[in-house]
Design a protein around this motif. Structure first.
Motif, PDB file in Angstrom:
ATOM      1  N   ASN A  42       0.834  -1.191   0.000  1.00  0.00           N
ATOM      2  CA  ASN A  42       0.000   0.000   0.000  1.00  0.00           C
ATOM      3  C   ASN A  42       0.874   1.248   0.000  1.00  0.00           C
ATOM      4  O   ASN A  42       1.662   1.433   0.913  1.00  0.00           O
ATOM      5  CB  ASN A  42      -0.891   0.037   1.245  1.00  0.00           C
ATOM      6  CG  ASN A  42      -1.741  -1.196   1.373  1.00  0.00           C
ATOM      7  OD1 ASN A  42      -1.331  -2.164   2.001  1.00  0.00           O
ATOM      8  ND2 ASN A  42      -2.909  -1.171   0.794  1.00  0.00           N
ATOM      9  N   TYR A  56      -0.486  -1.579   7.008  1.00  0.00           N
ATOM     10  CA  TYR A  56      -0.264  -1.086   5.652  1.00  0.00           C
ATOM     11  C   TYR A  56       1.243  -1.049   5.446  1.00  0.00           C
ATOM     12  O   TYR A  56       1.945  -0.255   6.062  1.00  0.00           O
ATOM     13  CB  TYR A  56      -0.861   0.313   5.480  1.00  0.00           C
ATOM     14  CG  TYR A  56      -2.366   0.324   5.549  1.00  0.00           C
ATOM     15  CD1 TYR A  56      -3.123   0.183   4.398  1.00  0.00           C
ATOM     16  CD2 TYR A  56      -3.026   0.465   6.759  1.00  0.00           C
ATOM     17  CE1 TYR A  56      -4.505   0.187   4.445  1.00  0.00           C
ATOM     18  CE2 TYR A  56      -4.405   0.469   6.818  1.00  0.00           C
ATOM     19  CZ  TYR A  56      -5.138   0.329   5.649  1.00  0.00           C
ATOM     20  OH  TYR A  56      -6.505   0.334   5.713  1.00  0.00           O
ATOM     21  N   VAL A  96       1.182   4.693   0.984  1.00  0.00           N
ATOM     22  CA  VAL A  96       0.559   5.623   1.914  1.00  0.00           C
ATOM     23  C   VAL A  96       1.439   6.863   1.982  1.00  0.00           C
ATOM     24  O   VAL A  96       2.648   6.763   2.144  1.00  0.00           O
ATOM     25  CB  VAL A  96       0.408   4.985   3.316  1.00  0.00           C
ATOM     26  CG1 VAL A  96      -0.179   5.971   4.294  1.00  0.00           C
ATOM     27  CG2 VAL A  96      -0.450   3.732   3.237  1.00  0.00           C
ATOM     28  N   PRO A 120      -6.065  -3.035   3.675  1.00  0.00           N
ATOM     29  CA  PRO A 120      -4.740  -3.256   4.286  1.00  0.00           C
ATOM     30  C   PRO A 120      -4.054  -4.481   3.697  1.00  0.00           C
ATOM     31  O   PRO A 120      -4.704  -5.449   3.306  1.00  0.00           O
ATOM     32  CB  PRO A 120      -5.060  -3.451   5.764  1.00  0.00           C
ATOM     33  CG  PRO A 120      -6.473  -3.869   5.807  1.00  0.00           C
ATOM     34  CD  PRO A 120      -7.152  -3.246   4.629  1.00  0.00           C
TER      35      PRO A 120
END
Length: 171
Positions: free
Chosen positions: A51, A90, A53, A77
């Motif tokens: 992921n 994550y 982020v 997630p």
């Protein structure tokens, strides 16, 4: 007799030399980057997993958000462990073609009501740095506060303006 000793010495020397060559070749086979010039090495693509982020996303997290709101904000997630049902992980993994590895992790903890209790996070890049990392224009990022748009200025005693369309609709 002398030729036999000379032959044994020469064959022993050749055997010792060839055995040391095996060790050198094994080392060279495992670490080709040290022995082969860069332009002769095969292309290795960057590997992006997990992921992505950004620091702006982390700033939008708030205590008390539902798990659906967190999933809308951050995505599904990477790790949703059955043994830790109140924890979402994550993880973002980037391995460059040259072997450089970056790993970033954000862990969100929920309470029994499935609301955000707290979270822990590594330093995350802002959106511009994340784009440049993906494109390969920069090797690493420096942790800096994300850019925030300034709030519009509102005068404290300002009265709302009447729209002309609203007046014509009343007539």
């Amino acid at each position: 007799m002398f030729t036999r000793q000379l032959f044994l010495a020469a064959s022993g020397l050749a055997m010792i030399t060839s055995l040391t060559g095996c060790f050198t070749m094994a080392d060279m086979w495992e670490n080709t980057e040290d022995y082969v010039p860069y332009f002769l090495q095969p292309y290795r693509a960057d590997v992006h997993q997990g992921n992505l982020v950004t620091s702006e996303m982390v700033l939008q997290l708030e205590r008390g958000m539902t798990d659906a709101q967190v999933q809308f904000l951050l995505g599904v997630p990477l790790i949703r462990d059955q043994f830790h049902i109140n924890q979402w992980d994550y993880v973002y993994y980037l391995r460059r073609g040259d072997g450089d590895v970056q790993l970033r992790r954000l862990t969100v903890f929920f309470n029994e009501e499935r609301r955000v209790d707290h979270w822990t996070s590594d330093a995350m890049p802002d959106e511009e740095q994340a784009d440049q990392l993906i494109l390969g224009n920069i090797r690493t990022f420096d942790a800096r506060p994300p850019k925030q748009e300034p709030a519009p200025l509102v005068e404290p005693n300002a009265e709302p303006k009447n729209e002309p369309a609203a007046e014509s609709a009343e007539k």
